[in-house]
Design a protein around this motif. Structure first.
Motif, PDB file in Angstrom:
ATOM      1  N   ALA A  83       0.812  -1.220   0.000  1.00 29.28           N
ATOM      2  CA  ALA A  83       0.000   0.000   0.000  1.00 29.28           C
ATOM      3  C   ALA A  83       0.847   1.273   0.000  1.00 29.28           C
ATOM      4  CB  ALA A  83      -0.917   0.003   1.222  1.00 29.28           C
ATOM      5  N   ASP A  84       2.186   1.119   0.005  1.00 29.12           N
ATOM      6  CA  ASP A  84       3.101   2.266   0.122  1.00 29.12           C
ATOM      7  C   ASP A  84       2.721   3.135   1.319  1.00 29.12           C
ATOM      8  OD1 ASP A  84       5.146   4.016  -0.287  1.00 29.12           O
ATOM      9  OD2 ASP A  84       4.330   4.913  -2.114  1.00 29.12           O
ATOM     10  N   ASP A  85       2.572   2.474   2.456  1.00 29.81           N
ATOM     11  CA  ASP A  85       2.158   3.145   3.693  1.00 29.81           C
ATOM     12  C   ASP A  85       3.363   3.303   4.616  1.00 29.81           C
ATOM     13  OD1 ASP A  85       0.531   4.303   5.565  1.00 29.81           O
ATOM     14  OD2 ASP A  85      -0.968   2.687   5.548  1.00 29.81           O
ATOM     15  N   SER A  86       3.161   3.918   5.752  1.00 30.78           N
ATOM     16  CA  SER A  86       4.238   4.114   6.727  1.00 30.78           C
ATOM     17  C   SER A  86       4.386   2.879   7.611  1.00 30.78           C
ATOM     18  CB  SER A  86       3.945   5.346   7.583  1.00 30.78           C
ATOM     19  OG  SER A  86       2.752   5.160   8.325  1.00 30.78           O
ATOM     20  N   TRP A  87       5.529   2.815   8.282  1.00 28.35           N
ATOM     21  CA  TRP A  87       5.845   1.697   9.184  1.00 28.35           C
ATOM     22  C   TRP A  87       6.574   2.275  10.395  1.00 28.35           C
ATOM     23  CZ3 TRP A  87       4.259  -2.996   9.955  1.00 28.35           C
ATOM     24  CH2 TRP A  87       5.023  -3.907  10.690  1.00 28.35           C
ATOM     25  N   THR A  88       6.149   1.847  11.570  1.00 28.40           N
ATOM     26  CA  THR A  88       6.704   2.407  12.799  1.00 28.40           C
ATOM     27  C   THR A  88       7.584   1.381  13.496  1.00 28.40           C
ATOM     28  OG1 THR A  88       4.708   3.745  13.044  1.00 28.40           O
ATOM     29  CG2 THR A  88       6.179   3.599  14.943  1.00 28.40           C
ATOM     30  N   LEU A  89       8.750   1.845  13.942  1.00 29.67           N
ATOM     31  CA  LEU A  89       9.716   0.996  14.645  1.00 29.67           C
ATOM     32  C   LEU A  89       9.613   1.274  16.142  1.00 29.67           C
ATOM     33  CD1 LEU A  89      12.770   1.551  12.270  1.00 29.67           C
ATOM     34  CD2 LEU A  89      10.959  -0.181  12.106  1.00 29.67           C
ATOM     35  N   PHE A  90       9.665   0.196  16.940  1.00 26.34           N
ATOM     36  CA  PHE A  90       9.536   0.299  18.394  1.00 26.34           C
ATOM     37  C   PHE A  90      10.667  -0.445  19.088  1.00 26.34           C
ATOM     38  CE2 PHE A  90       5.103   0.237  16.771  1.00 26.34           C
ATOM     39  CZ  PHE A  90       4.684   1.490  17.192  1.00 26.34           C
ATOM     40  N   SER A  91      10.846  -0.133  20.373  1.00 32.67           N
ATOM     41  CA  SER A  91      11.733  -0.931  21.216  1.00 32.67           C
ATOM     42  C   SER A  91      10.888  -1.948  21.965  1.00 32.67           C
ATOM     43  CB  SER A  91      12.484  -0.036  22.205  1.00 32.67           C
ATOM     44  OG  SER A  91      13.350  -0.817  23.009  1.00 32.67           O
ATOM     45  N   PRO A  92      11.273  -3.204  21.985  1.00 29.87           N
ATOM     46  CA  PRO A  92      10.414  -4.257  22.546  1.00 29.87           C
ATOM     47  C   PRO A  92      10.133  -4.099  24.050  1.00 29.87           C
ATOM     48  CG  PRO A  92      12.583  -5.112  22.010  1.00 29.87           C
ATOM     49  CD  PRO A  92      12.507  -3.757  21.405  1.00 29.87           C
ATOM     50  N   ASP A  93      10.947  -3.338  24.793  1.00 31.00           N
ATOM     51  CA  ASP A  93      10.638  -3.152  26.205  1.00 31.00           C
ATOM     52  C   ASP A  93       9.363  -2.331  26.398  1.00 31.00           C
ATOM     53  OD1 ASP A  93      12.223  -0.986  25.141  1.00 31.00           O
ATOM     54  OD2 ASP A  93      12.305  -0.181  27.180  1.00 31.00           O
ATOM     55  N   GLU A  94       8.974  -1.556  25.353  1.00 32.01           N
ATOM     56  CA  GLU A  94       7.739  -0.782  25.413  1.00 32.01           C
ATOM     57  C   GLU A  94       6.584  -1.476  24.705  1.00 32.01           C
ATOM     58  OE1 GLU A  94       8.248   3.742  25.426  1.00 32.01           O
ATOM     59  OE2 GLU A  94       9.801   3.086  24.019  1.00 32.01           O
ATOM     60  N   THR A  95       6.895  -2.498  23.895  1.00 32.85           N
ATOM     61  CA  THR A  95       5.845  -3.221  23.160  1.00 32.85           C
ATOM     62  C   THR A  95       6.045  -4.723  23.333  1.00 32.85           C
ATOM     63  OG1 THR A  95       7.192  -3.208  21.150  1.00 32.85           O
ATOM     64  CG2 THR A  95       5.649  -1.380  21.446  1.00 32.85           C
ATOM     65  N   PRO A  96       6.073  -5.222  24.564  1.00 27.73           N
ATOM     66  CA  PRO A  96       6.484  -6.621  24.784  1.00 27.73           C
ATOM     67  C   PRO A  96       5.550  -7.652  24.179  1.00 27.73           C
ATOM     68  CG  PRO A  96       5.618  -5.649  26.792  1.00 27.73           C
ATOM     69  CD  PRO A  96       5.751  -4.524  25.827  1.00 27.73           C
ATOM     70  N   ASP A  97       4.269  -7.315  23.995  1.00 23.87           N
ATOM     71  CA  ASP A  97       3.331  -8.312  23.495  1.00 23.87           C
ATOM     72  C   ASP A  97       3.448  -8.549  21.996  1.00 23.87           C
ATOM     73  OD1 ASP A  97       2.459  -5.679  23.268  1.00 23.87           O
ATOM     74  OD2 ASP A  97       0.329  -6.226  23.202  1.00 23.87           O
ATOM     75  N   LEU A  98       4.034  -7.593  21.247  1.00 23.11           N
ATOM     76  CA  LEU A  98       4.144  -7.780  19.797  1.00 23.11           C
ATOM     77  C   LEU A  98       4.939  -9.021  19.442  1.00 23.11           C
ATOM     78  CD1 LEU A  98       4.772  -4.173  18.400  1.00 23.11           C
ATOM     79  CD2 LEU A  98       2.619  -5.450  18.523  1.00 23.11           C
ATOM     80  N   HIS A  99       5.901  -9.355  20.268  1.00 23.71           N
ATOM     81  CA  HIS A  99       6.768 -10.505  20.028  1.00 23.71           C
ATOM     82  C   HIS A  99       5.980 -11.802  19.938  1.00 23.71           C
ATOM     83  CE1 HIS A  99       9.869 -13.488  21.666  1.00 23.71           C
ATOM     84  NE2 HIS A  99      10.362 -13.109  20.509  1.00 23.71           N
ATOM     85  N   ASP A 100       4.912 -11.910  20.721  1.00 17.19           N
ATOM     86  CA  ASP A 100       4.146 -13.158  20.797  1.00 17.19           C
ATOM     87  C   ASP A 100       2.854 -13.123  19.991  1.00 17.19           C
ATOM     88  OD1 ASP A 100       5.947 -14.485  22.455  1.00 17.19           O
ATOM     89  OD2 ASP A 100       5.084 -13.612  24.262  1.00 17.19           O
ATOM     90  N   LEU A 101       2.627 -12.069  19.235  1.00 17.61           N
ATOM     91  CA  LEU A 101       1.381 -11.945  18.482  1.00 17.61           C
ATOM     92  C   LEU A 101       1.632 -12.107  16.987  1.00 17.61           C
ATOM     93  CD1 LEU A 101      -0.220  -8.883  20.311  1.00 17.61           C
ATOM     94  CD2 LEU A 101      -0.740 -11.307  20.645  1.00 17.61           C
ATOM     95  N   TYR A 102       0.608 -12.577  16.279  1.00 16.34           N
ATOM     96  CA  TYR A 102       0.664 -12.695  14.822  1.00 16.34           C
ATOM     97  C   TYR A 102      -0.749 -12.610  14.285  1.00 16.34           C
ATOM     98  CZ  TYR A 102      -0.371 -17.549  16.131  1.00 16.34           C
ATOM     99  OH  TYR A 102      -0.920 -18.671  16.697  1.00 16.34           O
ATOM    100  N   GLY A 103      -0.886 -12.436  12.991  1.00  9.04           N
ATOM    101  CA  GLY A 103      -2.200 -12.354  12.381  1.00  9.04           C
ATOM    102  C   GLY A 103      -2.974 -11.129  12.820  1.00  9.04           C
ATOM    103  N   PRO A 104      -4.307 -11.230  12.872  1.00 13.22           N
ATOM    104  CA  PRO A 104      -5.142 -10.084  13.256  1.00 13.22           C
ATOM    105  C   PRO A 104      -4.808  -9.522  14.641  1.00 13.22           C
ATOM    106  CG  PRO A 104      -6.475 -11.798  12.238  1.00 13.22           C
ATOM    107  CD  PRO A 104      -5.121 -12.390  12.432  1.00 13.22           C
ATOM    108  N   ALA A 105      -4.423 -10.381  15.584  1.00 14.71           N
ATOM    109  CA  ALA A 105      -4.095  -9.898  16.932  1.00 14.71           C
ATOM    110  C   ALA A 105      -2.860  -8.998  16.896  1.00 14.71           C
ATOM    111  CB  ALA A 105      -3.864 -11.074  17.871  1.00 14.71           C
ATOM    112  N   PHE A 106      -1.881  -9.361  16.082  1.00 12.97           N
ATOM    113  CA  PHE A 106      -0.692  -8.520  15.947  1.00 12.97           C
ATOM    114  C   PHE A 106      -1.075  -7.179  15.337  1.00 12.97           C
ATOM    115  CE2 PHE A 106       2.689  -6.751  13.347  1.00 12.97           C
ATOM    116  CZ  PHE A 106       3.769  -6.745  14.223  1.00 12.97           C
TER     117      PHE A 106
END
Length: 954
Positions: A499-522
């Motif tokens: 879609a030529d959209d933006s993408w945001t980078l995070f530090s995992p200590d502030e987004t710890p749940d992203l590591h364990d999520l995938y699909g719609p939940a992610f």
């Protein structure tokens, strides 16, 4: 000192020049004296490299004159050329430390031609011819009498060379091999003999002679292997008997049984073999050995086996090939009720090359440290103690031949807050440097380098620095030149790219749940964090254009060969074990997709079916394949219980889930036997058919094992328990994405198997994974894994030396059409093993034997997509591009994503260098024809010992 180490290869595939001979340190010049020169008469003199300089100087002066300016230029040129020639000569001397005068002069010619000094080279050639005529005239026009040689025995005494015995040995090596002439081997052997040659050198000379003839006739590879067998039999039988012993191939029918018992006893006494093997009925096992299978090896396969697999004590080998296979079979049958019966069944599949275990299993089965597993996956926690425990675990796992994949995503990024010190984190990169250096330090007892791959998710704040890890420029403290890297890419990122959209980078200590999520939940959690960052509520966050990050990922892949592109969501959505956790990474070679957790290190146990051994002109032999898969799955399941675990987290995970990875090799050979080109729809259909059959029989075998031994402990709640087989999980991915362009057709009775799975259960949480098989395919003499033909004629380099590899099937077809001759061999070398530019080759053969870079890479992805629908794990998929471009790379990797592939492996482009255009005879590749290389001549991964692909798993 002796110049026996291998110099670094230069950009043009030639060993770069050493310093001028006169400028060498005294110790180096002294080392050259240790080499000997065999004269045409058979006499031996010390090697004097200054004579090379003299000969070159005379040649240049004869052509260019002796002016002052010319003399200075000639002096500089001669220094460089002489150093290059000496380096090439002393890389791997033909026998021990002996150089033949003709080999030296050949190297002078080649150096002059490669340096562009064509007039001087021509003068040198004419000079050699003139000297040859002079020698012939002095002998009255008759060929010189063959010199007579003495052989120095172990006690120092000299005995006449037994010419009749040597001739008999060569005749035995050539027996039944079409196109192999024992007289040709004898003539080449005599060039490497000298008066006073040792017995050991005498056994090596015919091997080196035969291997120089392989490029003209592939069957010389078999002859070379038989001569190597003779040398090995002499070493092993003498060591077991405690006195000099020899045996012919025919003798081994009676000699193998007692040799097996003696080898087991020897291994136990040396502390190398498990004493439990002595409790087997060795007479019964010895009687089951088929000595004729020794003759099935080609030279590359047997030399690899001899150098790196058979056991030795104090440098003296005590295993022959069939003893090796039987020892591995016994090691895998230790806990069987009918140990002898199962050992024989295992031996039958291994020794006939129908199935081959992975390298760690072959290394260690039946030994005192039976670490048999291939791959280990770990997640690195975000604390200092956990990070360094993970590094220590890497060392322990690598010590006994394991290949490792590390998930580094939880480690906080650069600039993140550290609560304990109120400071800022240096990010993940410095710790990756430590892991890289650990992999170098732990080299598995010298058998091969430690091998690690680091994975990072695409949203991690350090992702851009991660992409640069393999660059050769920049701060070397933030580079990992020896460790592999891979991107762990969520589907959402690919959607943003599209879609030529933006993408945001995070530090995992502030987004710890992203590591364990995938699909719609992610997606939901990620977008919530983006909104939070937009409100200024995140300490560390940065927004980039998704397409620009994607382009940089592909650019680094092009420039350095890393990081590889792997896809998080299909690995998790289709995982049979998603009820027990998350797949956070793949392994060293991107084919393993298993869950990891703080208290579990995922382990996989690998082996491969030789597909080429299960096809004929009429296609796949389903009955034979079913039998091989059934026995192979039993062997792999046994690994789990027998295995020596170096860390408790690996043991816990393996016993709880019992994953195995049955793969395949010889796919390209199978296609050739069926007369199907790789780049066509029929090949894609065969990829589908063959993988469906392997999947069906692998799952069925796991059900049979569950009925006999019980389900794996974590079966309940798995996709298996719900009747969702790998072919069914395709729909789960399609549902998550909204669409999935992949063939769903089936041909076998899957409803009946699905019913058996749900009622009986599975013995193994995972059953299939296609590994690279680089080394074990060499042993079996077939094409690697699912790879297309690399080249039809090239030189392969590994720890055992340089090997001329010729496509024997192609030569057979060319002979049948009257097209195989010296000119064809020369054309193949000139065109880098490709038939495409050779006009007299028919189009059907050009299509059938098209090489990797002649095949549109989209065919590789289409075939892989057909396999992936059947596989519960993944496949090591190399992609080849003859002319890479940003557009081509983008289209290729987007296609891989759209077809539902879980992972990709190396991107390979044509190397900057090519096969040596001069004859390989007399050098057998010592001039370094180039094997496949990653894009832009990127350095090989730490686990590569056999180009072109990784062997850590296989």
């Amino acid at each position: 000192m002796s110049f026996t180490t291998e110099p670094t290869t230069g950009r043009n595939g030639v060993v770069p020049p050493r310093p001028a001979i006169g400028a060498m340190p005294e110790s180096d010049r002294h080392g050259l004296v240790e080499y000997r020169v065999i004269r045409r008469s058979g006499s031996v003199t010390a090697f004097d490299p200054s004579k090379i300089e003299v000969a070159l100087t005379k040649a240049f002066l004869a052509v260019e004159g002796a002016s002052a300016a010319a003399s200075r230029r000639i002096h500089e040129t001669v220094d460089e050329l002489a150093a290059e020639i000496v380096a090439n000569l002393t890389r791997r001397p033909p026998i021990g430390a002996s150089l033949h005068i003709e080999d030296i002069q050949d190297q002078v010619e080649l150096a002059l031609m490669r340096g562009g000094h064509h007039k001087v080279a021509r003068a040198f050639v004419l000079y050699r011819e003139a000297r040859a005529r002079e020698r012939l005239a002095r002998q009255g026009g008759a060929a010189p009498a063959a010199p007579r040689f003495s052989v120095r025995q172990a006690d120092g005494s000299l005995v006449p060379l037994d010419e009749a015995r040597l001739a008999h040995l060569l005749a035995e090596a050539a027996d039944g091999l079409d196109g192999v002439d024992p007289d040709a081997i004898l003539a080449e052997t005599r060039r490497n003999l000298y008066d006073g040659i040792s017995e050991d050198e005498l056994t090596l000379a015919p091997i080196m002679a035969a291997r120089t003839l392989i490029e003209a006739e592939p069957n010389y590879s078999r002859a070379s292997a038989r001569l190597l067998l003779h040398r090995l039999r002499r070493e092993v039988l003498s060591g077991l008997a405690g006195r000099p012993e020899e045996a012919s191939a025919a003798d081994m029918a009676a000699r193998y049984a007692p040799a097996l018992s003696a080898a087991i006893a020897k291994g136990i006494a040396a502390g190398r073999v498990d004493p439990e093997l002595a409790r087997f009925d060795l007479d019964r096992l010895g009687a089951a050995i088929d000595a004729t299978r020794d003759l099935d090896f080609d030279y590359l396969g047997l030399q690899t086996l001899v150098d790196r697999y058979v056991l030795h004590d104090a440098g003296v080998r005590f295993e022959l090939p069939q003893i090796f296979f039987m020892r591995v079979a016994m090691g895998l049958a230790l806990r069987e009720i009918d140990r002898e019966g199962m050992a024989i069944a295992f031996y039958e599949r291994l020794s006939t090359f129908r199935f081959m275990c992975s390298t760690p299993t072959l290394f260690n089965a039946g030994t005192c440290h039976a670490q048999l597993s291939s791959c280990f996956l770990t997640t690195v926690p975000d604390d200092l103690g956990g990070i360094f425990k993970s590094v220590k675990d890497n060392a322990l796992l690598a010590k006994f031949s394991g290949g490792i994949g590390n998930d580094w995503t939880p480690v906080r990024g650069l600039g993140a807050h550290i609560r304990g010190t109120n400071g800022e984190s240096q990010g993940v990169v410095p710790f990756l440097k430590v892991a890289n250096d650990t992999a170098i330090a732990v080299n598995q007892g010298g058998k091969r380098k430690g091998a690690v791959c680091a994975y990072l998710e695409t949203w991690h704040i350090d992702i851009e620095e991660f992409l640069d890890l393999r660059k050769n420029t920049g701060d070397d403290r933030r580079r990992t030149h020896d460790m592999n890297t891979a991107n762990w890419v969520p589907d959402l990122f690919m959607e943003r790219v599209a879609a030529d959209d933006s993408w945001t980078l995070f530090s995992p200590d502030e987004t710890p749940d992203l590591h364990d999520l995938y699909g719609p939940a992610f997606k939901a959690a990620y977008e919530a964090y983006e909104a939070k960052a937009a409100r200024g509520e995140m300490r560390i966050a940065r927004t980039v254009r998704a397409v620009e990050l994607w382009r940089r990922m592909l650019t680094m892949l092009f420039e350095t060969g890393h990081p590889w592109i792997t896809f998080k969501d299909p690995c998790n959505i289709r995982s049979p074990q998603r009820h027990r956790g998350v797949v956070h990474s793949s392994n060293l070679c991107t084919e393993i997709t298993l869950n990891t957790a703080a208290d579990e290190v995922a382990v996989c146990n690998l082996g491969s079916v030789n597909l080429a051994a299960h096809v004929g002109p009429d296609g796949l032999d389903h009955a034979e394949l079913a039998d091989t898969v059934r026995v192979g799955m039993r062997m792999l399941d046994n690994v789990i219980d027998i295995n020596f675990y170096t860390i408790p987290e690996a043991r816990r995970s393996n016993l709880n889930h019992r994953p195995v990875g049955l793969g395949l090799m010889g796919f390209a050979d199978a296609l050739a036997r069926m007369r199907v080109p790789y780049a066509c729809e029929a090949a894609v259909r065969f990829a589908d058919e063959s993988m469906e059959a392997i999947a069906y029989h692998a799952i069925s075998a796991s059900v049979e094992l569950a009925a006999e031994r019980g389900r794996y402990p974590s079966f309940d709640g798995s996709l298996w328990s719900k009747g969702v087989l790998p072919i069914d999980s395709v729909e789960l991915l399609a549902e998550a994405r909204g669409t999935l362009d992949i063939d769903r057709s089936t041909t076998l009775d899957w409803p009946a198997l699905r019913e058996r799975v749900t009622t009986i259960g599975m013995r193994n949480s995972n059953t299939m994974a296609i590994a690279p098989t680089a080394t074990i395919s060499n042993i079996c003499g077939v094409s690697q894994s699912i790879e297309p033909i690399f080249q039809n004629l090239y030189v392969k380099s590994n720890m055992s030396g340089d090997f001329t590899v010729v496509n024997a099937a192609l030569v057979h077809d060319l002979k049948a059409r009257g097209l195989w001759d010296e000119v064809m061999a020369a054309d193949l070398k000139y065109y880098d093993g490709s038939l495409g530019e050779i006009d007299r080759v028919p189009d059907d053969l050009k299509a059938l034997y098209a090489t990797a870079f002649e095949i549109d890479a989209r065919w590789l992805i289409e075939a892989a997509a057909r396999r992936q629908k059947w596989i519960d794990q993944a496949q090591s998929l190399n992609l080849y591009l003859a002319v890479p471009s940003g557009k081509a790379l983008d289209a290729l990797y987007r296609l891989a994503f759209e077809r539902g592939l879980k992972t990709t492996y190396y991107l390979r482009a044509r190397a900057a260098t090519s096969v040596e255009k001069s004859t390989l005879k007399g050098t057998d590749g010592r001039l370094n024809a180039v094997a496949p290389s990653p894009v832009a001549a990127a350095p090989a991964p730490a686990c590569v010992l056999d180009d072109p692909t990784c062997e850590a798993c296989q």
